[in-house]
Design an enzyme around this catalytic site. Structure first.
Site, PDB file in Angstrom:
ATOM      1  N   SER A  70       0.795  -1.249   0.000  1.00  0.00           N
ATOM      2  CA  SER A  70       0.000   0.000   0.000  1.00  0.00           C
ATOM      3  C   SER A  70       0.814   1.279   0.000  1.00  0.00           C
ATOM      4  O   SER A  70       0.244   2.369  -0.126  1.00  0.00           O
ATOM      5  CB  SER A  70      -0.945   0.024   1.193  1.00  0.00           C
ATOM      6  N   TYR A 196      -4.058  -2.384 -10.023  1.00  0.00           N
ATOM      7  CA  TYR A 196      -3.863  -2.048  -8.601  1.00  0.00           C
ATOM      8  C   TYR A 196      -2.947  -3.077  -7.923  1.00  0.00           C
ATOM      9  O   TYR A 196      -1.968  -2.722  -7.250  1.00  0.00           O
ATOM     10  CB  TYR A 196      -5.233  -1.983  -7.912  1.00  0.00           C
ATOM     11  N   VAL A 264       1.303  -3.719   3.804  1.00  0.00           N
ATOM     12  CA  VAL A 264       1.322  -5.003   4.508  1.00  0.00           C
ATOM     13  C   VAL A 264       2.564  -5.835   4.177  1.00  0.00           C
ATOM     14  O   VAL A 264       2.753  -6.912   4.737  1.00  0.00           O
ATOM     15  CB  VAL A 264       0.027  -5.823   4.272  1.00  0.00           C
TER      16      VAL A 264
END
Ligand code: GLU
Length: 310
Positions: A70, A196, A264
């Site tokens: 992220s 993504y 993460v």
């Protein structure tokens, strides 16, 4: 921002942080939805600081590539703002902390398909969709951007990790289909999720990420020249402070006092406005998804240097 007079020289300080914070036994967790990340040894720990005066300090596993996950959302937001002179992006995504897990479906349904911020998954999917208006292969564009900002050709997409995450992406697909149903996604849901996941699967080292984040500490000016206007750089930093650490942004602000974004994969990018960009990495996570050892080391670093926005 203040720097304590008694702050020790950065090189020895970083070595000391590695000595004190490198995990000695396995605690914390690995992300359940990305089996690939579970294989990274628990005792990895690296830290790098890139200063606005052009110096780079590092210690530990600062040259070992890891999955940025992220943290890519900071850079996709910056890229989207670069071309968005009319504020179109901000009609599709808000700028409020979510207070819910990063991949929550409930809030998106209740709030009619407008994600709370660009750093939760729903918001990052909207930003990715926005970038896909410029080029369908948005992930490759993100990679080029990061490579240019890092100033070396090190970053790469771990395609095997991306494929493994994609095969278990039901929740991100559900978010994308929700967004589509609410009219807040222009490209096909599957294509947006693929882009993504691929930009989350970019592999970089702490040194590369610290250098890539420098424009956020330097009023929008990075290693490769201007990236954002000073006000947009300030705004990205503000969103990092309020929304960058999943639903532990308050706790992180309390302990570290600096804008940050975690992933993460165990990395955290932190900005000290006017001074430097910091990246710390240690793979095991706390209950909110933030690096356990990384957060502790940053709290220690901020206490010992006086680096804080407060
Ligand atoms: N690719 C991950 C996901 O969508 C990113 C998670 C994260 O680092 O927050 O689940």
């Amino acid at each position: 921002m203040t720097v304590a007079i008694a702050a020790p020289p950065l090189g020895p300080l970083l070595h000391d942080l590695v000595r004190n914070h490198r995990p000695r036994r396995e605690t914390g967790s690995v992300p359940a939805n990305i089996p690939f990340l579970a294989d990274v040894p628990f005792n990895k720990f690296g830290i790098a600081v890139a200063t606005t005066s052009g110096q780079v300090f590092s210690s530990g596993d600062a040259d070992v590539p890891f999955s940025i996950q992220s943290i890519s959302k900071v850079f996709t937001l910056a890229m989207a703002l670069q071309g968005d002179t009319t504020g179109r992006l901000w009609s599709r995504v808000l700028r409020e902390p979510s207070g819910t897990p990063f991949n929550s479906l409930v809030q998106l349904e209740a709030e009619h398909g407008i994600p709370r911020n660009p750093f939760i998954n729903a918001g990052a999917l909207v930003v990715t969709d926005h970038l896909m208006e410029g080029t369908y292969d948005a992930a490759a564009w993100v990679l080029r951007f990061l490579t240019a900002q890092a100033g070396i050709s090190g970053p790469y997409i771990d395609e095997a990790a991306a494929a493994s995450e994609l095969s278990g992406s039901s929740r991100n697909l559900a978010l994308a289909h929700f967004l589509k149903d609410f009219g807040n996604l222009k490209r096909p849901a599957e294509a947006v999720v693929e882009n993504y996941v691929r930009h989350c699967s970019i592999m970089m080292t702490c040194v590369e990420l610290a250098k890539a984040g420098l424009f956020l500490a330097g009023e929008g000016r990075g290693t490769a020249g201007p990236v954002l206007s000073p006000s947009d750089a300030k705004r990205v930093g503000s969103i990092m402070l309020t929304c960058g650490m999943y639903d532990a942004a308050g706790e992180f602000a309390y302990r570290v006092g600096l804008p940050g974004k975690s992933g993460v994969g165990g990395g955290i990018l932190v900005i000290v406005p006017g001074e430097c960009s910091i990246c710390v990495w240690s793979p095991r996570l706390d209950g909110k998804g933030n690096s356990l050892a990384g957060t502790a080391a940053l709290a220690d670093l901020s206490d010992r240097t006086g680096w804080s926005v407060f």
